[in-house]
Motif scaffolding. Structure first.
Motif, PDB file in Angstrom:
ATOM      1  N   PRO A   1       1.046  -1.375  -0.002  1.00  0.00           N
ATOM      2  CA  PRO A   1       0.224  -0.568  -0.053  1.00  0.00           C
ATOM      3  C   PRO A   1       0.910   0.963  -0.177  1.00  0.00           C
ATOM      4  N   ASP A   2       0.259   1.811  -0.936  1.00  0.00           N
ATOM      5  CA  ASP A   2       1.339   3.551  -0.725  1.00  0.00           C
ATOM      6  C   ASP A   2       1.200   3.870   1.121  1.00  0.00           C
ATOM      7  N   SER A   3       2.530   4.297   0.928  1.00  0.00           N
ATOM      8  CA  SER A   3       2.891   5.074   2.176  1.00  0.00           C
ATOM      9  C   SER A   3       1.777   6.056   3.125  1.00  0.00           C
ATOM     10  N   PRO A   4       1.553   6.043   3.912  1.00  0.00           N
ATOM     11  CA  PRO A   4       0.593   7.078   5.051  1.00  0.00           C
ATOM     12  C   PRO A   4       0.589   8.580   4.523  1.00  0.00           C
ATOM     13  N   LEU A   5      -0.307   9.228   4.110  1.00  0.00           N
ATOM     14  CA  LEU A   5       0.117  10.799   3.749  1.00  0.00           C
ATOM     15  C   LEU A   5       0.265  11.677   5.018  1.00  0.00           C
ATOM     16  N   TYR A   6       1.432  12.487   5.674  1.00  0.00           N
ATOM     17  CA  TYR A   6       1.586  13.135   6.967  1.00  0.00           C
ATOM     18  C   TYR A   6       2.890  12.690   7.267  1.00  0.00           C
TER      19      TYR A   6
ATOM     20  N   THR B   1       5.068  14.953   8.773  1.00  0.00           N
ATOM     21  CA  THR B   1       4.577  15.810   9.432  1.00  0.00           C
ATOM     22  C   THR B   1       4.301  15.077  11.232  1.00  0.00           C
ATOM     23  N   ARG B   2       4.045  13.852  10.903  1.00  0.00           N
ATOM     24  CA  ARG B   2       4.127  13.609  12.716  1.00  0.00           C
ATOM     25  C   ARG B   2       5.356  13.404  13.046  1.00  0.00           C
ATOM     26  N   VAL B   3       6.559  12.735  11.841  1.00  0.00           N
ATOM     27  CA  VAL B   3       7.026  12.636  12.904  1.00  0.00           C
ATOM     28  C   VAL B   3       8.123  13.835  13.262  1.00  0.00           C
ATOM     29  N   LEU B   4       7.160  15.262  12.472  1.00  0.00           N
ATOM     30  CA  LEU B   4       8.667  15.947  13.190  1.00  0.00           C
ATOM     31  C   LEU B   4       7.843  16.774  14.380  1.00  0.00           C
ATOM     32  N   ALA B   5       6.565  16.524  13.908  1.00  0.00           N
ATOM     33  CA  ALA B   5       5.511  17.182  15.337  1.00  0.00           C
ATOM     34  C   ALA B   5       5.725  15.752  16.674  1.00  0.00           C
TER      35      ALA B   5
ATOM     36  N   GLU C   1      10.072   8.142   4.017  1.00  0.00           N
ATOM     37  CA  GLU C   1       9.484   7.690   3.973  1.00  0.00           C
ATOM     38  C   GLU C   1       8.247   6.196   3.746  1.00  0.00           C
ATOM     39  N   ARG C   2       8.541   6.543   1.445  1.00  0.00           N
ATOM     40  CA  ARG C   2       7.786   5.238   1.116  1.00  0.00           C
ATOM     41  C   ARG C   2       8.671   3.471   1.307  1.00  0.00           C
ATOM     42  N   GLY C   3      10.084   3.745   1.235  1.00  0.00           N
ATOM     43  CA  GLY C   3      10.818   2.701   1.646  1.00  0.00           C
ATOM     44  C   GLY C   3      10.591   1.978   2.810  1.00  0.00           C
ATOM     45  N   LEU C   4      11.036   2.887   3.880  1.00  0.00           N
ATOM     46  CA  LEU C   4      10.860   2.091   5.118  1.00  0.00           C
ATOM     47  C   LEU C   4       9.593   1.650   5.143  1.00  0.00           C
ATOM     48  N   PHE C   5       8.523   3.099   5.097  1.00  0.00           N
ATOM     49  CA  PHE C   5       6.699   2.208   5.227  1.00  0.00           C
ATOM     50  C   PHE C   5       6.679   0.599   4.589  1.00  0.00           C
ATOM     51  N   ALA C   6       7.239   0.707   2.891  1.00  0.00           N
ATOM     52  CA  ALA C   6       6.704  -0.557   3.098  1.00  0.00           C
ATOM     53  C   ALA C   6       7.974  -1.863   3.582  1.00  0.00           C
TER      54      ALA C   6
ATOM     55  N   CYS D   1       5.244  -6.501   9.680  1.00  0.00           N
ATOM     56  CA  CYS D   1       4.460  -6.197  10.710  1.00  0.00           C
ATOM     57  C   CYS D   1       3.164  -7.483  10.047  1.00  0.00           C
ATOM     58  N   GLY D   2       2.980  -7.083   8.839  1.00  0.00           N
ATOM     59  CA  GLY D   2       1.701  -7.545   7.837  1.00  0.00           C
ATOM     60  C   GLY D   2       0.463  -6.755   7.903  1.00  0.00           C
ATOM     61  N   ASN D   3       0.791  -4.972   8.673  1.00  0.00           N
ATOM     62  CA  ASN D   3      -0.426  -4.066   8.618  1.00  0.00           C
ATOM     63  C   ASN D   3      -0.523  -2.800   9.084  1.00  0.00           C
ATOM     64  N   ARG D   4      -1.746  -2.652   7.971  1.00  0.00           N
ATOM     65  CA  ARG D   4      -1.057  -0.702   7.822  1.00  0.00           C
ATOM     66  C   ARG D   4      -1.071  -0.263   8.926  1.00  0.00           C
ATOM     67  N   ASP D   5      -0.997  -0.399  10.401  1.00  0.00           N
ATOM     68  CA  ASP D   5      -1.000   0.501  11.894  1.00  0.00           C
ATOM     69  C   ASP D   5       0.062   0.453  12.028  1.00  0.00           C
ATOM     70  N   ASP D   6       0.345  -1.269  12.440  1.00  0.00           N
ATOM     71  CA  ASP D   6       1.740  -1.582  12.690  1.00  0.00           C
ATOM     72  C   ASP D   6       3.239  -0.854  12.129  1.00  0.00           C
ATOM     73  N   ALA D   7       2.811  -0.595  10.641  1.00  0.00           N
ATOM     74  CA  ALA D   7       4.446  -0.461   9.869  1.00  0.00           C
ATOM     75  C   ALA D   7       4.110   0.682   9.921  1.00  0.00           C
ATOM     76  N   GLU D   8       2.820   2.776  10.072  1.00  0.00           N
ATOM     77  CA  GLU D   8       3.220   3.414   9.940  1.00  0.00           C
ATOM     78  C   GLU D   8       4.227   3.685  11.490  1.00  0.00           C
ATOM     79  N   GLU D   9       3.656   3.637  12.649  1.00  0.00           N
ATOM     80  CA  GLU D   9       3.567   3.739  14.397  1.00  0.00           C
ATOM     81  C   GLU D   9       5.643   2.786  14.032  1.00  0.00           C
ATOM     82  N   LEU D  10       5.378   1.802  13.765  1.00  0.00           N
ATOM     83  CA  LEU D  10       6.920   1.332  14.020  1.00  0.00           C
ATOM     84  C   LEU D  10       8.516   2.672  12.779  1.00  0.00           C
ATOM     85  N   ALA D  11       7.263   2.928  11.670  1.00  0.00           N
ATOM     86  CA  ALA D  11       8.492   3.329  10.596  1.00  0.00           C
ATOM     87  C   ALA D  11       8.854   4.766  11.604  1.00  0.00           C
TER      88      ALA D  11
END
Lengths: 145, 185
Positions: free
Chosen positions: A56-61, A64-68, B31-36, B42-52
């Motif tokens: 999936p695409d990387s999350p928006l912002y 911004t959240r990292v900097l915040a 950010e894109r590479g690290l999120f991917a 971890c197989g889910n978006r929420d954990d991936a965002e949090e970890l990135a």
């Protein structure tokens, strides 16, 4: 070369980590061995299947959240409060570092073969003087087996 | 993997001097590479965002100690790998490949449905791998890292990385075999 040896190193062979005479030796074996060739094709197919799955695409912002979070924790302000002399020194160091990097890159040129990225074929590790590449490690593994 | 760029080098040096705007640029570049990578781990978006996010924050906290012995990206991915391996990911129902294969046909357009199912099957196979095998495989297949780079990112020897990749590929092949036989991959 025995089939068992070839199969042990097919993964590294497929990933482009084995170069030179050993690579040629494996390639020659593959030319004459349909079973090992089939094994390589199955390995390639599995890797390509995995590679083709999208993310999936990387999350928006995210930035911004990292900097915040950094600002909220105070870490950003702490870094920014460094004295002027420290920042001037760091800027000067930046210039020296970049110049040194360019010089080292130019000196090394293509001198270190087989240790760089398989993506672009260049050496990315000019700083790792003593750490062996897989090609070097492979030599010892090959003679052990 | 891309060669460490002058751009990264300059941004790292400015970040080390406390320039948060420079660090923000580094975040945007990676950010894109690290999120991917985290998503695959971890197989889910929420954990991936949090970890990135956590990895970037830690990188900022530790950037003064970054000596440039590897690229910034490899260093960042090592931080993220440690976080991902140590994190207990959100509990979610284990999706068995057999369940995915038995799922009813979707009303989505066929190609879209097949692509989504393929992604789910691959992620389910990755989820079943031990974390160190998964990390090595993801860095090799999706990030195109050499064994040496993966060794740096995982804190292992290149020989260990080779063994991890051999086992990871064998296991992934075995996990994906039922789907391949049913021609859904």
């Amino acid at each position: 070369m025995k089939c068992s040896r070839v199969r042990r190193f097919l993964s590294a062979y497929h990933d482009g980590e084995i170069a030179g005479p050993k690579r040629e030796e494996i390639a020659r074996h593959l030319e004459g061995c349909a079973v090992c060739r089939q094994e390589l094709e199955a390995l390639k197919a599995a890797v390509e299947t995995i590679r083709a799955a999208e993310v999936p695409d990387s999350p928006l912002y995210l930035a911004t959240r990292v900097l915040a979070e950094i600002r909220q924790s105070g870490a950003g302000r702490a870094a920014a409060r460094r004295p002027v002399w420290a920042r001037v020194f760091a800027s000067a160091a930046a210039v020296v570092l970049i110049a040194a990097g360019v010089w080292v890159g130019a000196m090394l040129g293509n001198g270190i073969a087989g240790s760089g990225s398989k993506a672009n074929g260049t050496n990315e590790w000019p700083f790792e003087g003593t750490e062996p590449s897989f090609a070097e490690v492979y030599e010892s593994m090959f003679t052990e087996e | 993997m891309k060669q460490p760029t002058d751009q990264d080098t300059e941004l790292v040096v400015r970040s080390k001097a406390g320039d948060l705007a420079a660090f923000e640029e580094l975040v945007k570049l990676h950010e894109r590479g690290l999120f991917a990578y985290m998503y695959r781990m971890c197989g889910n978006r929420d954990d991936a965002e949090e970890l990135a996010q956590a990895a970037f924050v830690r990188a900022w906290g530790g950037i003064s100690g970054f000596r440039g012995e590897s690229s910034f990206k490899t260093w960042l991915f090592r931080i993220a790998t440690n976080l991902a391996i140590n994190k207990r990911t959100r509990t979610r129902p284990t999706v068995e490949l057999s369940e995915l294969l038995a799922a009813p046909e979707s009303r989505q357009p066929e190609e879209s449905f097949r692509r989504k199912r393929r992604e789910e099957l691959v992620q389910a196979a990755l989820d079943r791998l031990p974390k160190d095998q998964r990390a090595a495989l993801v860095l090799s297949v999706y990030e195109g890292m050499s064994y040496k780079e993966i060794a740096r990112a995982l804190g292992k020897t290149v020989r260990a990385v080779d063994s991890l990749l051999v086992r990871a590929k064998q296991n992934a092949r075995r996990f994906l075999e039922p789907a391949r036989k049913r021609n859904v991959l």
